[in-house]
Design an enzyme around this catalytic site. Structure first.
Site, PDB file in Angstrom:
ATOM      1  N   LYS A 193       3.098  23.661  11.386  1.00 15.47           N
ATOM      2  CA  LYS A 193       2.328  24.283  12.465  1.00 15.47           C
ATOM      3  C   LYS A 193       3.114  25.485  12.979  1.00 15.47           C
ATOM      4  CE  LYS A 193      -0.374  23.026  16.534  1.00 15.47           C
ATOM      5  NZ  LYS A 193      -0.774  21.897  17.385  1.00 15.47           N
ATOM      6  N   ASP A 287      -6.638  15.247  25.674  1.00 13.46           N
ATOM      7  CA  ASP A 287      -7.620  15.980  24.863  1.00 13.46           C
ATOM      8  C   ASP A 287      -8.048  15.135  23.670  1.00 13.46           C
ATOM      9  OD1 ASP A 287      -9.294  18.093  24.269  1.00 13.46           O
ATOM     10  OD2 ASP A 287      -7.792  19.199  23.129  1.00 13.46           O
TER      11      ASP A 287
END
Length: 439
Positions: A193, A287
């Site tokens: 990432k 989330d």
């Protein structure tokens, strides 16, 4: 009867807006507003005009710069004849008429809701949904948009990066693009990432990226994507993470519709064990949604993307969430998180998992709304369509679990993940669902 608003100051000076009694319209700078005013001083959805009564009410939709009636800032006010209402750089004068023919000298524009196509990202051409706007990361200028991916980072086209061979792009998180890569020294496949500090990326985005590394480093669990390392390079930061060959559940739903009972219960149990472990470490995800759950052909589920996570303990990371900020994705957010993300605790994650289960069982979002204001109103006040209406094959006891998990009042939900896990394991045993992932 009609409300007539004449703009006497601002960008559309001289323009006339009319609203018939019995109608309501939203105003703002976003295409999501039913009447769009291209003024950067306005919020995306700035205010609503509600003419359902004898006089029209103006309602501030939590705008950044406020709504002013005759010079005083208001949350809700009634428009009387000759009143002046100020929004951003615009000032309107109110008049009521029985017929539009009473105002023949003005150009007239009736603010009826318009069915507009969804805006698209200027760079990657992906559709930008209302939910994406609600997350607050879309960049907009002169009717052109950059989505959260393209607005903060550019694609990564190097073949070799810092000892990693880049194989393919596999997705994106709340911050940063994710690649499948081979770590050359270890000769293993990883997920890489990468956050590139370009194109005006905000300090908050950097903090979220680093926070994700801090959070996941504390969470070594079979149903949470593991982080191996975090490093800084000349153009930003990168995380080295476990590569897991599964699809995110959002993609599975889009491709095939509702999931079967066996898959739903298995995913629910595995992700609940992940939430239980995170809760024991005093961490909430904030989330949780189908797009943040990976599910493999072997029926193993893993939770990912802790970019919005929060520590329940005292921590400096907590300070980057401002008062009144509702982080997360609207369709899956509980009421207390919509009001202020700092209110989120383990019960908020339980609600989000319940909303995710609802989506998996029905194939529909738990909230259906035309604009962000309707999203908020729905979350705070309305219940989703009963599961049995959309999928009568869902067992009553599983429907009851979802209802309890999605209770509006946090005190009416499961209070800790262990309570939810107990009911899910009972359902698994009652319906003879095969055991997966060693649970």
């Amino acid at each position: 009867m009609y409300l007539v608003l004449k703009c006497i100051e601002g960008l559309p000076s001289g323009e006339i807006l009319t609203l018939q009694r019995g109608h309501c319209v939203t105003l703002g700078r976003s295409p999501a507003a039913e009447h769009r005013i291209p003024d950067e001083h306005l919020s995306r959805l700035h205010c609503a005009l509600d003419f359902s009564g004898d006089v029209c009410r103006v309602v501030d939709l939590r705008s950044r710069n406020g709504v002013y009636l005759n010079g005083a800032r208001i949350e809700v006010g009634e428009l009387q004849p000759a009143d002046r209402i100020a929004l951003g750089q615009e000032v309107f004068v109110a008049t009521y008429v029985n017929s539009l023919e009473e105002e023949p000298r003005f150009e007239r524009r009736t603010t009826e809701p318009v069915q507009e196509t969804e805006p698209h990202c200027e760079r990657c051409k992906c559709e930008i949904s209302l939910a994406t706007f609600a997350e607050g990361e879309v960049k907009e200028k002169d009717g052109r948009f950059l989505c959260p991916d393209c607005g903060s980072i550019t694609d990564f086209d190097q073949d070799v990066f810092e000892g990693f061979q880049i194989l393919e792009r596999i997705g994106s998180g709340s911050v940063g693009l994710v690649y499948r890569a081979r770590q050359l020294f270890m000769d293993r496949i990883v997920a890489l990432k990468i956050l590139r500090l370009r194109e005006g990326i905000s300090q908050k985005s950097v903090m979220r990226f680093l926070r994700e590394a801090k959070m996941i480093s504390q969470l070594s669990h079979p149903h949470i994507i593991e982080i191996y390392d975090i490093n800084e390079y000349h153009d930003g930061y990168y995380l080295v993470m476990e590569y897991f060959a599964g699809k995110n559940v959002q993609t599975i739903l889009e491709d095939g519709g509702p999931l079967g009972l066996e898959d739903v219960v298995n995913i629910a149990i595995q992700i609940t064990t992940a939430l239980k472990f995170a809760y024991e470490k005093k961490i909430v995800h904030r989330d949780l949604k189908p797009a943040n759950i990976l599910y493999s052909q072997e029926r193993i589920a893993k939770l990912m993307d802790f970019g919005l996570a929060k520590s329940l303990g005292m921590s400096s990371w907590y300070a980057i969430t401002k008062e009144g900020e509702g982080l997360g994705t609207p369709c899956y957010m509980p009421p207390e998180q919509v009001r202020d993300a700092r209110n989120a605790d383990q019960r908020s994650d339980i609600y989000s998992l319940g909303a995710t289960l609802y989506h998996m069982l029905t194939g529909q979002f738990p909230i259906q709304a035309r604009n962000y204001n309707e999203f908020i109103s729905f979350i705070l006040e309305r219940e989703p369509t009963p599961i049995e209406t959309l999928n009568p094959n869902v067992p009553p006891d599983l429907r009851a679990v979802v209802r309890k998990a999605m209770a509006k009042d946090p005190n009416d939900r499961y209070q800790v993940p262990d309570e939810l896990l107990t009911d899910l394991l009972r359902i698994r045993d009652v319906y003879g669902i095969p055991i997966h992932a060693g649970i």
